[in-house]
Design an enzyme around this catalytic site. Structure first.
Site, PDB file in Angstrom:
ATOM      1  N   HIS A  12       0.815  -1.222   0.000  1.00  0.00           N
ATOM      2  CA  HIS A  12       0.000   0.000   0.000  1.00  0.00           C
ATOM      3  C   HIS A  12       0.848   1.272   0.000  1.00  0.00           C
ATOM      4  CE1 HIS A  12       0.779  -1.313   4.100  1.00  0.00           C
ATOM      5  NE2 HIS A  12       0.760  -0.026   4.447  1.00  0.00           N
ATOM      6  N   HIS A 101      27.680  -5.076 -11.368  1.00  0.00           N
ATOM      7  CA  HIS A 101      28.551  -5.840 -10.478  1.00  0.00           C
ATOM      8  C   HIS A 101      27.854  -6.973  -9.742  1.00  0.00           C
ATOM      9  CE1 HIS A 101      31.646  -2.335 -10.023  1.00  0.00           C
ATOM     10  NE2 HIS A 101      31.400  -2.653 -11.282  1.00  0.00           N
ATOM     11  N   ARG A 135      35.263 -10.735 -13.236  1.00  0.00           N
ATOM     12  CA  ARG A 135      35.545 -11.005 -11.818  1.00  0.00           C
ATOM     13  C   ARG A 135      34.280 -10.982 -10.965  1.00  0.00           C
ATOM     14  NH1 ARG A 135      36.734  -5.509 -12.387  1.00  0.00           N
ATOM     15  NH2 ARG A 135      36.074  -4.194 -10.655  1.00  0.00           N
TER      16      ARG A 135
END
Length: 144
Positions: A12, A101, A135
């Site tokens: 809400h 990331h 990475r």
């Protein structure tokens, strides 16, 4: 998985901002899958987080947006599921980094702390930004 379908849900407190973001999703060329709520009458935010998660799990949507008053409750509810990476974002940089990331698949916004303009910008960046992998993929793999 539907490439252009974005599930969106709120409680809400987030209903008004969700309504604005529904129009923004369309203006960005995607289709919204509204999982509720339908008005500002008090409801329980985990119910709508779970509806959105179900839409992602069963392939009805590729990403999601959750909105509640602070964004915290929706984040907690969504992140209980291992395949979900819900990121509470307060600005565009956070939304960009959440995708680049962290490969976040759910954008969470707090309606009481995020203006409509900032929310629209966060949404646009979140939908337009790809995961960098590299990475970051190793780190994301450790999350679930």
């Amino acid at each position: 998985m539907p490439h252009n379908i974005i599930a969106i849900g709120s409680d809400h407190a987030g209903f008004a901002l969700k309504t604005i973001l529904l129009a923004e999703i369309a203006s960005l060329g995607s289709q919204a899958l509204d999982v509720g709520t339908t008005d500002e009458e008090s409801v329980d935010y985990p119910d709508f987080a779970n509806e959105l998660i179900a839409a992602l799990k069963d392939g009805r949507a590729r990403r999601g947006v959750l909105v509640c008053g602070s964004g915290i409750g929706m984040s907690i509810a969504a992140n209980r599921h291992p395949e979900i990476r819900a990121a509470l974002c307060h600005d565009v940089e956070g939304a960009r980094l959440a995708r680049q990331h962290n490969d976040a698949n759910v954008l969470v916004l707090g309606a009481r702390s995020t203006s409509a303009d900032v929310a629209r910008q966060c949404l646009a960046v979140f939908l337009d930004t790809e995961f960098e992998a590299g990475r970051h993929a190793r780190r994301v793999a450790k999350l679930g």
